[in-house]
Design a protein around this motif. Structure first.
Motif, PDB file in Angstrom:
ATOM      1  N   THR A 605       0.815  -1.214   0.000  1.00 59.43           N
ATOM      2  CA  THR A 605       0.000   0.000   0.000  1.00 59.43           C
ATOM      3  C   THR A 605       0.847   1.262   0.000  1.00 59.43           C
ATOM      4  N   GLN A 606       2.068   1.189   0.517  1.00 58.96           N
ATOM      5  CA  GLN A 606       2.917   2.371   0.589  1.00 58.96           C
ATOM      6  C   GLN A 606       4.386   1.971   0.576  1.00 58.96           C
ATOM      7  N   SER A 607       5.234   2.911   0.148  1.00 61.36           N
ATOM      8  CA  SER A 607       6.677   2.703   0.202  1.00 61.36           C
ATOM      9  C   SER A 607       7.138   2.784   1.656  1.00 61.36           C
ATOM     10  N   LEU A 608       8.152   1.994   1.981  1.00 62.12           N
ATOM     11  CA  LEU A 608       8.617   1.875   3.358  1.00 62.12           C
ATOM     12  C   LEU A 608       9.981   2.514   3.537  1.00 62.12           C
ATOM     13  N   LYS A 609      10.219   3.052   4.731  1.00 65.55           N
ATOM     14  CA  LYS A 609      11.539   3.551   5.084  1.00 65.55           C
ATOM     15  C   LYS A 609      12.181   2.716   6.185  1.00 65.55           C
ATOM     16  N   SER A 610      11.490   1.683   6.639  1.00 69.14           N
ATOM     17  CA  SER A 610      12.001   0.863   7.734  1.00 69.14           C
ATOM     18  C   SER A 610      13.055  -0.124   7.252  1.00 69.14           C
ATOM     19  N   THR A 611      13.898  -0.541   8.188  1.00 73.92           N
ATOM     20  CA  THR A 611      14.943  -1.530   7.954  1.00 73.92           C
ATOM     21  C   THR A 611      14.794  -2.637   8.987  1.00 73.92           C
ATOM     22  N   GLU A 612      15.001  -3.876   8.558  1.00 71.90           N
ATOM     23  CA  GLU A 612      15.026  -4.995   9.496  1.00 71.90           C
ATOM     24  C   GLU A 612      16.368  -5.702   9.397  1.00 71.90           C
ATOM     25  N   VAL A 613      16.836  -6.190  10.548  1.00 71.23           N
ATOM     26  CA  VAL A 613      18.154  -6.821  10.634  1.00 71.23           C
ATOM     27  C   VAL A 613      17.995  -8.226  11.196  1.00 71.23           C
ATOM     28  N   PHE A 614      18.534  -9.215  10.474  1.00 72.64           N
ATOM     29  CA  PHE A 614      18.499 -10.600  10.943  1.00 72.64           C
ATOM     30  C   PHE A 614      19.810 -10.898  11.664  1.00 72.64           C
ATOM     31  N   VAL A 615      19.684 -11.266  12.936  1.00 69.97           N
ATOM     32  CA  VAL A 615      20.838 -11.611  13.757  1.00 69.97           C
ATOM     33  C   VAL A 615      20.855 -13.116  13.931  1.00 69.97           C
ATOM     34  N   PRO A 625      17.405   0.982  12.102  1.00 68.61           N
ATOM     35  CA  PRO A 625      17.158   2.414  11.877  1.00 68.61           C
ATOM     36  C   PRO A 625      16.421   2.648  10.568  1.00 68.61           C
ATOM     37  N   GLY A 626      15.627   3.700  10.523  1.00 64.84           N
ATOM     38  CA  GLY A 626      14.850   4.011   9.331  1.00 64.84           C
ATOM     39  C   GLY A 626      15.638   4.816   8.321  1.00 64.84           C
ATOM     40  N   LEU A 627      15.321   4.629   7.047  1.00 60.38           N
ATOM     41  CA  LEU A 627      15.893   5.440   5.978  1.00 60.38           C
ATOM     42  C   LEU A 627      15.453   6.888   6.130  1.00 60.38           C
ATOM     43  N   SER A 628      16.150   7.789   5.454  1.00 60.54           N
ATOM     44  CA  SER A 628      15.753   9.195   5.491  1.00 60.54           C
ATOM     45  C   SER A 628      14.502   9.441   4.663  1.00 60.54           C
ATOM     46  N   VAL A 629      14.237   8.554   3.678  1.00 70.85           N
ATOM     47  CA  VAL A 629      13.077   8.697   2.799  1.00 70.85           C
ATOM     48  C   VAL A 629      12.584   7.297   2.433  1.00 70.85           C
ATOM     49  N   PRO A 630      11.280   7.075   2.290  1.00 72.39           N
ATOM     50  CA  PRO A 630      10.809   5.747   1.867  1.00 72.39           C
ATOM     51  C   PRO A 630      11.373   5.395   0.496  1.00 72.39           C
ATOM     52  N   ARG A 631      11.716   4.103   0.311  1.00 73.91           N
ATOM     53  CA  ARG A 631      12.297   3.655  -0.958  1.00 73.91           C
ATOM     54  C   ARG A 631      11.760   2.272  -1.293  1.00 73.91           C
ATOM     55  N   ALA A 632      10.960   2.186  -2.351  1.00 76.55           N
ATOM     56  CA  ALA A 632      10.504   0.898  -2.875  1.00 76.55           C
ATOM     57  C   ALA A 632      11.222   0.614  -4.183  1.00 76.55           C
ATOM     58  N   ASN A 633      11.421  -0.695  -4.475  1.00 80.90           N
ATOM     59  CA  ASN A 633      12.156  -1.112  -5.675  1.00 80.90           C
ATOM     60  C   ASN A 633      13.539  -0.463  -5.730  1.00 80.90           C
ATOM     61  N   ILE A 634      14.201  -0.448  -4.586  1.00 80.87           N
ATOM     62  CA  ILE A 634      15.534   0.133  -4.498  1.00 80.87           C
ATOM     63  C   ILE A 634      16.576  -0.929  -4.818  1.00 80.87           C
ATOM     64  N   ALA A 635      17.813  -0.490  -4.931  1.00 81.77           N
ATOM     65  CA  ALA A 635      18.947  -1.397  -5.083  1.00 81.77           C
ATOM     66  C   ALA A 635      19.886  -1.174  -3.907  1.00 81.77           C
ATOM     67  N   ASP A 664      28.709   0.748  12.458  1.00 79.01           N
ATOM     68  CA  ASP A 664      29.354   1.180  13.695  1.00 79.01           C
ATOM     69  C   ASP A 664      28.462   2.083  14.527  1.00 79.01           C
ATOM     70  N   ASN A 665      27.728   2.995  13.865  1.00 77.24           N
ATOM     71  CA  ASN A 665      26.834   3.875  14.630  1.00 77.24           C
ATOM     72  C   ASN A 665      25.365   3.569  14.384  1.00 77.24           C
ATOM     73  N   ASN A 666      25.090   2.591  13.496  1.00 79.56           N
ATOM     74  CA  ASN A 666      23.722   2.123  13.250  1.00 79.56           C
ATOM     75  C   ASN A 666      22.791   3.257  12.836  1.00 79.56           C
ATOM     76  N   GLU A 667      23.264   4.114  11.923  1.00 81.12           N
ATOM     77  CA  GLU A 667      22.452   5.213  11.419  1.00 81.12           C
ATOM     78  C   GLU A 667      22.589   5.308   9.907  1.00 81.12           C
ATOM     79  N   TRP A 668      21.488   5.706   9.254  1.00 82.75           N
ATOM     80  CA  TRP A 668      21.534   6.005   7.827  1.00 82.75           C
ATOM     81  C   TRP A 668      22.019   7.431   7.643  1.00 82.75           C
ATOM     82  N   CYS A 669      22.843   7.633   6.643  1.00 84.02           N
ATOM     83  CA  CYS A 669      23.442   8.956   6.418  1.00 84.02           C
ATOM     84  C   CYS A 669      23.514   9.224   4.920  1.00 84.02           C
ATOM     85  N   SER A 670      23.289  10.475   4.528  1.00 86.17           N
ATOM     86  CA  SER A 670      23.363  10.849   3.115  1.00 86.17           C
ATOM     87  C   SER A 670      24.497  11.836   2.853  1.00 86.17           C
ATOM     88  N   TYR A 671      25.474  11.862   3.770  1.00 87.43           N
ATOM     89  CA  TYR A 671      26.645  12.726   3.628  1.00 87.43           C
ATOM     90  C   TYR A 671      27.911  11.880   3.582  1.00 87.43           C
TER      91      TYR A 671
END
Length: 709
Positions: A605-615, A625-635, A664-671
């Motif tokens: 129903t909508q594009s997602l910005k969430s991330t899941e991690v399998f340990v 941590p969540g993406l800065s912007v929702p992204r569907a059909n990403i690479a 290392d800091n578990n954050e999404w960054c665009s810089y």
């Protein structure tokens, strides 16, 4: 008398076979000239438009064919019923310049627009308001061709067409010295900003245009939508703190030791009882947006009409038009603040980290900024620089992405439904995307993997049909070639590379979801089948993890899936894995440092910005941590030991942006990181030993002698 054009056969007139065709070359011109004479003589007119103190009789049919605005008005009046007998409907047009309207009225009746140069801008504005596109376009071209330092500010303020805006922006940027010397420039509202918390190295390497965009974001997020006022921003210096995540915070809202500084304390006291603001009161949009049409007091029929009956408010423009440096650490920009042309000045208050001796000598444009006793943030306490990751040349969705050597390579995909064949490579050392040879054919919704420096593009669609050919790109030779075709064309399958072999999972053919599991050996160009998945799926996240293949989520064509299947190459069997917390398709998937990251996608129903991690140790998926912007059909790829998420669809727009997750800091960054930006080496070259020690400490290489080596 004999009739030469017809004769009688058996008592019936026989008509000639040819049709009569007569064309009067003067007809159109004569008819329009006659209509214009009737208008000027106030004859056979069926509408009076009141503009200011003037009453203008017109013919509805003529104006309706020229103006989309008036077409809607007259249609609305027709729906409300005809005017009483022997009376004429009289409507008042608000906010329309009379002289400009007359020029456009003559154009509607004569098809000739003749406007003195000094009135073109006002006629352009009226043509936009009245929705007369051809006239607006003619005015736009005239203004673009006659741009000058004296008029470009005014043109940009009222420009509506993207082409005219771009022309004005380029002119202002290329002639900034002359523009800033014009009297129109000095009449613009000015917003002074002082930024604290930035290290000198950050300032030197930063993109000043990007910093202005951060200031615009701060202003936009903090604007008081109920009572927007620009005066508050212009009547004092705004002191903002640059945070470690490259956001700006008004220092009146901070609660740490920085509040102890006299500058911050004084600023906080001044703003204590005042609200954030945005635009002048005279530019506040009314609740009834669009042009309000009211009846003339002297009219016989009282009618009202709104061109925007739903009261929709168009989003105002927030953008940076041009930037330039005034002096060291001080910059100026011409911007649009919520549709209002204004200037912003930025002065950086930098200091020597951990010196305890104070900041640099103040040189704010307003000379109101005292010295700061300390700067709280050290350069190496930051993970990111002020340089944004470069954007791709084209937005891409459902595309191929791979890493070869020290570069990310993006191929094909689609943008607004159009399949692409362009290819480009990203190098983090230069922070640039550079073009590579195009793919042989457009291709979207496909998968790509690399073996020994060769990228393999498999499956997908060219926008008309499914692709059966396998194309490979040798990065060393920069050449594409075609291998054998797949046995069945499919799209949205998953692909991984292991041991110089490609494994294809799922996909769809037409409307049919597939459970197929195929293996392709490029060296022999041979195909083989492996045991199929338990559940047919496409748009699944597929990756290799600890020697096994994971097929995660996806869709069966009807449902978005949260199930996970794992293939063991030793037993050659599939088993079910822990389910995702969120059903998702079109997500990116990669394995790094013993963890699987499933990124973005869509829940149907909508594009997602969430991330899941399998340990692996927990055998469970945890929310990351969540993406800065929702992204569907990403690479998604692993690059420089980080998870890079590129492109995709936000739910509103196709994306050309990139961001990365640093484990290392578990954050999404665009810089760019501090290390990637080269600032670490700058500090080493300058002999800043204490900073080097901090870098070593963060990297786990500190020693007892690190401060004195």
């Amino acid at each position: 008398m004999e009739n030469n054009n017809a004769h009688i056969v058996n008592g019936v007139d026989e008509c000639p076979e040819d049709d009569l065709v007569f064309e009067d070359d003067e007809h159109k011109e004569n008819r329009w000239e006659s209509l214009n004479k009737l208008r000027k003589a106030r004859q056979l007119c069926d509408q009076i438009l009141v503009i200011g103190a003037h009453e203008v009789p017109v013919h509805r049919a003529v104006l309706a064919t020229a103006s989309g605005f008036l077409f809607d008005l007259f249609l609305k009046l027709e729906e409300e019923g005809p005017a009483p007998q022997n009376s004429m409907c009289t409507c008042k047009l608000k906010d329309i310049d009379y002289d400009s309207f007359i020029y456009l009225l003559d154009y509607a009746y004569t098809s000739r627009l003749e406007v003195p140069g000094e009135h073109v801008r006002s006629v352009y504005r009226a043509a936009i308001q009245l929705k007369i596109p051809d006239a607006a376009r003619a005015c736009s071209k005239f203004l673009a061709a006659n741009m000058s330092s004296a008029n470009c500010i005014g043109v940009r303020q009222f420009a509506e067409e993207a082409e005219l805006k771009q022309t004005a922006d380029e002119y202002i940027q290329n002639n900034i010295t002359e523009v800033t010397a014009s009297k129109n420039f000095y009449g613009l509202p000015r917003v002074p900003v002082v930024i604290i918390g930035a290290d000198p190295e950050l300032v030197e390497s930063s993109d000043d245009r990007h910093m202005f965009s951060l200031v615009l974001s701060w202003a936009k997020e903090n604007i008081d939508q109920e009572k927007p006022r620009l005066e508050y921003l212009t009547e004092q210096t705004n002191i903002l703190c640059l945070n470690a995540d490259n956001t700006l915070t008004d220092t009146k809202n901070i609660s740490d030791d920085r509040r102890k500084d006299d500058l911050v304390r004084d600023y906080t006291q001044k703003t204590k009882n005042r609200k954030m603001c945005g635009i002048p009161q005279n530019l506040i949009p009314s609740k009834e947006t669009g042009k309000k049409l009211q009846i003339s007091p002297g009219g016989t029929v009282v009618r009202k009409f709104s061109i925007n009956p739903d009261g929709l408010i168009a989003e105002k423009e927030w953008t940076t038009i041009a930037t330039y440096q005034l002096k060291d650490k001080t910059y100026m920009a011409i911007t649009m603040l919520n549709g209002t042309l204004a200037t912003i000045s930025i002065h950086y208050r930098t200091g020597k980290s951990n010196s305890g001796s104070g900041s640099d000598e103040p040189d704010s444009p307003d000379s109101v900024t005292p010295k700061l006793p300390f700067m709280p943030d050290s350069l190496f306490e930051r993970h990111a620089s002020l340089t944004p990751l470069a954007n791709m040349s084209s937005a891409r969705c459902g595309f191929g992405l791979g890493v070869v050597g020290d570069k990310i390579i993006a191929c094909g995909g689609y943008d607004r439904g159009e399949c692409l064949l362009s290819v480009e490579a990203y190098d983090i050392k230069t922070n640039k995307w550079t073009p590579l040879p195009d793919m042989p054919d457009p291709r979207g919704r496909f998968s790509m993997e690399q073996i020994n420096g060769v990228l393999y593009a498999i499956g997908g669609s060219d926008g008309h049909g499914c692709q059966t050919k396998i194309h490979c790109f040798d990065v060393a030779t920069q050449k594409w070639k075609t291998l054998c075709s797949t046995s069945n064309a499919r799209v949205s399958q998953g692909v991984i590379a292991m041991n110089d072999t490609l494994y294809l999972v799922g996909g769809c053919m037409g409307q049919k979801s597939l459970a197929n599991f195929l293996v392709f050996t490029p060296a022999t160009q041979e195909w083989a089948s492996l045991p199929p998945m338990n559940t047919p799926r496409y748009q699944a996240g597929v990756c290799q993890h600890e020697g096994e293949l994971y097929a995660i989520g996806g869709t069966d064509g009807w449902n978005c899936l949260n199930s996970v299947e794992i293939f063991n190459f030793k037993t050659m069997t599939w088993r079910n894995g822990p389910k995702l917390n969120v059903s998702r398709r079109g997500a990116g998937c990669e394995s790094l440092n013993g963890k699987i990251y499933i990124v973005g996608g869509s829940d149907g129903t909508q594009s997602l910005k969430s991330t899941e991690v399998f340990v692996t140790e927990k055998d469970a998926w945890i929310m990351g941590p969540g993406l800065s912007v929702p992204r569907a059909n990403i690479a998604v790829v692993i690059y420089t030991n980080r998870v890079f998420a590129v492109g995709g669809f936000s739910g509103r727009t196709f994306l050309d942006t990139t961001e990365y997750l640093n484990p290392d800091n578990n954050e999404w960054c665009s810089y760019l990181s501090v290390e990637d930006s080269g600032m670490t080496q700058k500090c080493i070259d300058r002999g800043q030993m204490s900073s080097i020690a901090q870098v070593n400490q963060e990297n786990g290489h500190a020693s007892e002698n690190s401060n004195t080596s």
